[in-house]
Design an enzyme around this catalytic site. Sequence first.
Site, mmCIF file in Angstrom:
data_model
loop_
_atom_site.group_PDB
_atom_site.id
_atom_site.type_symbol
_atom_site.label_atom_id
_atom_site.label_comp_id
_atom_site.label_asym_id
_atom_site.label_seq_id
_atom_site.Cartn_x
_atom_site.Cartn_y
_atom_site.Cartn_z
ATOM 1 N N CYS A 90 11.618 -4.171 10.223
ATOM 2 C CA CYS A 90 11.780 -4.880 8.934
ATOM 3 C C CYS A 90 13.242 -5.043 8.530
ATOM 4 O O CYS A 90 13.562 -5.865 7.677
ATOM 5 C CB CYS A 90 11.036 -4.130 7.840
ATOM 6 N N HIS A 148 12.938 -7.576 1.807
ATOM 7 C CA HIS A 148 11.877 -7.652 2.814
ATOM 8 C C HIS A 148 10.545 -7.708 2.065
ATOM 9 O O HIS A 148 10.369 -7.036 1.053
ATOM 10 C CB HIS A 148 11.966 -6.419 3.714
ATOM 11 N N ASN A 173 3.436 -9.800 5.487
ATOM 12 C CA ASN A 173 4.642 -9.102 5.943
ATOM 13 C C ASN A 173 4.968 -9.589 7.356
ATOM 14 O O ASN A 173 4.244 -9.276 8.299
ATOM 15 C CB ASN A 173 4.352 -7.596 5.917
HETATM 16 O O1 UT7 Z 1 6.994 -3.438 6.405
HETATM 17 C C1 UT7 Z 1 6.786 -2.159 6.875
HETATM 18 C C2 UT7 Z 1 6.737 -1.199 5.808
HETATM 19 N N1 UT7 Z 1 5.378 -1.037 5.348
HETATM 20 C C3 UT7 Z 1 5.148 -0.891 4.064
HETATM 21 O O2 UT7 Z 1 6.051 -0.964 3.278
HETATM 22 C C4 UT7 Z 1 3.731 -0.592 3.643
HETATM 23 C C5 UT7 Z 1 3.733 0.405 2.512
HETATM 24 N N2 UT7 Z 1 2.379 0.813 2.130
HETATM 25 C C6 UT7 Z 1 1.532 -0.017 1.493
HETATM 26 O O3 UT7 Z 1 1.849 -1.167 1.241
HETATM 27 C C7 UT7 Z 1 0.199 0.533 1.054
HETATM 28 O O4 UT7 Z 1 0.129 1.924 1.333
HETATM 29 C C8 UT7 Z 1 -1.034 -0.165 1.708
HETATM 30 C C9 UT7 Z 1 -1.181 -1.577 1.152
HETATM 31 C C10 UT7 Z 1 -0.891 -0.207 3.208
HETATM 32 C C11 UT7 Z 1 -2.320 0.582 1.392
HETATM 33 O O5 UT7 Z 1 -2.498 0.704 -0.005
HETATM 34 P P1 UT7 Z 1 -2.869 2.089 -0.663
HETATM 35 O O6 UT7 Z 1 -2.978 1.847 -2.099
HETATM 36 O O7 UT7 Z 1 -1.874 3.117 -0.190
HETATM 37 O O8 UT7 Z 1 -4.307 2.343 -0.077
HETATM 38 P P2 UT7 Z 1 -4.863 3.537 0.853
HETATM 39 O O9 UT7 Z 1 -4.412 3.396 2.262
HETATM 40 O O10 UT7 Z 1 -4.631 4.853 0.182
HETATM 41 O O11 UT7 Z 1 -6.401 3.247 0.794
HETATM 42 C C12 UT7 Z 1 -7.150 3.296 -0.428
HETATM 43 C C13 UT7 Z 1 -8.588 2.930 -0.133
HETATM 44 C C14 UT7 Z 1 -9.186 3.722 1.012
HETATM 45 O O12 UT7 Z 1 -10.551 3.948 0.714
HETATM 46 P P3 UT7 Z 1 -11.049 5.350 0.079
HETATM 47 O O13 UT7 Z 1 -10.633 6.401 1.090
HETATM 48 O O14 UT7 Z 1 -10.325 5.461 -1.224
HETATM 49 O O15 UT7 Z 1 -12.510 5.144 -0.031
HETATM 50 C C15 UT7 Z 1 -9.067 2.808 2.182
HETATM 51 O O16 UT7 Z 1 -10.063 3.042 3.188
HETATM 52 O O17 UT7 Z 1 -8.655 1.572 0.273
HETATM 53 C C16 UT7 Z 1 -9.304 1.464 1.536
HETATM 54 N N3 UT7 Z 1 -8.694 0.356 2.261
HETATM 55 C C17 UT7 Z 1 -9.147 -0.891 2.197
HETATM 56 N N4 UT7 Z 1 -10.179 -1.442 1.540
HETATM 57 C C18 UT7 Z 1 -10.377 -2.766 1.677
HETATM 58 C C19 UT7 Z 1 -7.589 0.384 3.080
HETATM 59 N N5 UT7 Z 1 -7.345 -0.856 3.536
HETATM 60 C C20 UT7 Z 1 -8.297 -1.662 3.001
HETATM 61 C C21 UT7 Z 1 -8.560 -3.038 3.105
HETATM 62 N N6 UT7 Z 1 -9.608 -3.542 2.418
HETATM 63 N N7 UT7 Z 1 -7.779 -3.866 3.838
#
Ligand code: UT7
Length: 336
Positions: A115, A261, A291
Site C-alpha cells: 500500500c 491510501h 482497496n
Molecule cells: O490496505 C491494507 C491495509 N488493510 C487495512 O487497512 C484493513 C484494516 N481493517 C479493516 O478495514 C477492517 O478490520 C475490516 C473491514 C477488514 C473488517 O472489519 P471489522 O469491523 O474489523 O470486522 P471483523 O473482522 O471484526 O468482523 C466482524 C464480523 C464477524 O462476525 P462475528 O464474528 O461478529 O459474527 C465477521 O465474520 O463481521 C463478519 N464479517 C463479515 N460479514 C459479512 C467479516 N467480513 C464480512 C463480510 N460480510 N465481508
Amino acid sequence: MKKTVITGTGRFLPNWRVTNQELTKFMDTSDEWIRQRTGIKQRYWTPLEGGVGASDLGVESAKIAVDRAGWKPEDIDLIIFATLSPDLFFPGSGCLLQHKMGLKNTPALDIRQQCTGFLYGLELADAYIKSGLAKKILFVGAEVQSAILDISTRGRNMAVIFGDGAGAACIEGLDTDEQVGILGSALHSDGETAESLMMEAPSCRLKPPIDNKLMEQGRHFPSMNGKLIFKKAVQLLPKVTNEVLEKAGLVLEDIDLIIPHQANIRINQAYARAMNLAEDKIYHNIQDYGNTTAASIPLALDEAIEKNQVGKGKTVLFLGLGAGITWGAVIYRFPE
Ligand code: UT7
C-alpha cells in the site's frame, strides 16, 4: 538544484465492475455490511478465467501518463513497478512492462511495499533525480488482487475489500529555485507485524513451496488481522503526518488536499478526526474502486487532477499504511 516533479499521470481499470450485490453470488456477505464497515460500493476485477497480469493493467496506465507528460517511451531511463500481485513469482512485472512499452534496455525495478508503493517509489525517484542517476522515471503501481483472493465465505473479510487497477506517474527533474516538487518524505516499516497481513504460499521457506495440504488450509490466500492493521493505521498515520510536515517546514494549513491510501473509509475518517481536518480536505474514492493497494494513491492522484481538485501551485500530502507493515507520507507541491 533540480526539483522532482510529476509531469503526467494515468489510470486504468479492468472492465468487470463488481458491485457488492454481485459478491453475494460467491460468499455470505451483504451490501449493507460492506458499505458500513468499509465505505466500498464496487470494485473492478479482471476476468475470473485469468489471462490478465499487473503489467497488462500497468502498461495501459503508463501509456496515458507518458502521453500526458509529452514523453516518448524511449525517454524513460528508469521504471519503478510497485505491486503485491505480480504477473509471475519472478521476474518482476517491471521487466514485463518494459517489453510491453516497446523498450529494449531500460532498467526496471520492482518494489514490494504494497500500500505504500507510491510513497517509497516517490522517495526513490527523488533520490535518483537529485543524484543525477536518472532524468525521467516512470512509476507504475498495478494490482490483479482478484486472482489471489479467496472469494468463498472463508475469505470474505479480505475479498470484499480488494480491487484491481493501475495508476502511473511520470517523474522528472525541473530546474527552478521555487519550493516545488517533492518537499519532504517520511517512510517507516515494522517487520514485527509482518504476518498480520500476508500471503504465505507459495513460499521459499516451505518445501515444497506449495502443495495440496497447504491449499486445503487456505495458506495460498492472503490473510489479515484486520483489527490490528486498522489500529496501527489510526495510531501511526497522524504521527507520520506531523513528522513529514516538520521535515518539510510546513504546517497542516499549508496542505490543500490529503490523498491517503484507500484502505477503509473509516480509517480515513478517524484520521480526519485525529488531525481535526474538514472531510473535504481528504480525497476518497474507495467507494468506486475498493482497496487497490499499490495502485491506490497514484490512481486517486490521477482522478483528483482530472477533477481539478489539485493542480498548479497546490500542495498535496500522500499518506498510507499497509502490509510489511510499512507506512509513510510524502508532501508534493505542483509547479505554477
Ligand atoms: O490496505 C491494507 C491495509 N488493510 C487495512 O487497512 C484493513 C484494516 N481493517 C479493516 O478495514 C477492517 O478490520 C475490516 C473491514 C477488514 C473488517 O472489519 P471489522 O469491523 O474489523 O470486522 P471483523 O473482522 O471484526 O468482523 C466482524 C464480523 C464477524 O462476525 P462475528 O464474528 O461478529 O459474527 C465477521 O465474520 O463481521 C463478519 N464479517 C463479515 N460479514 C459479512 C467479516 N467480513 C464480512 C463480510 N460480510 N465481508
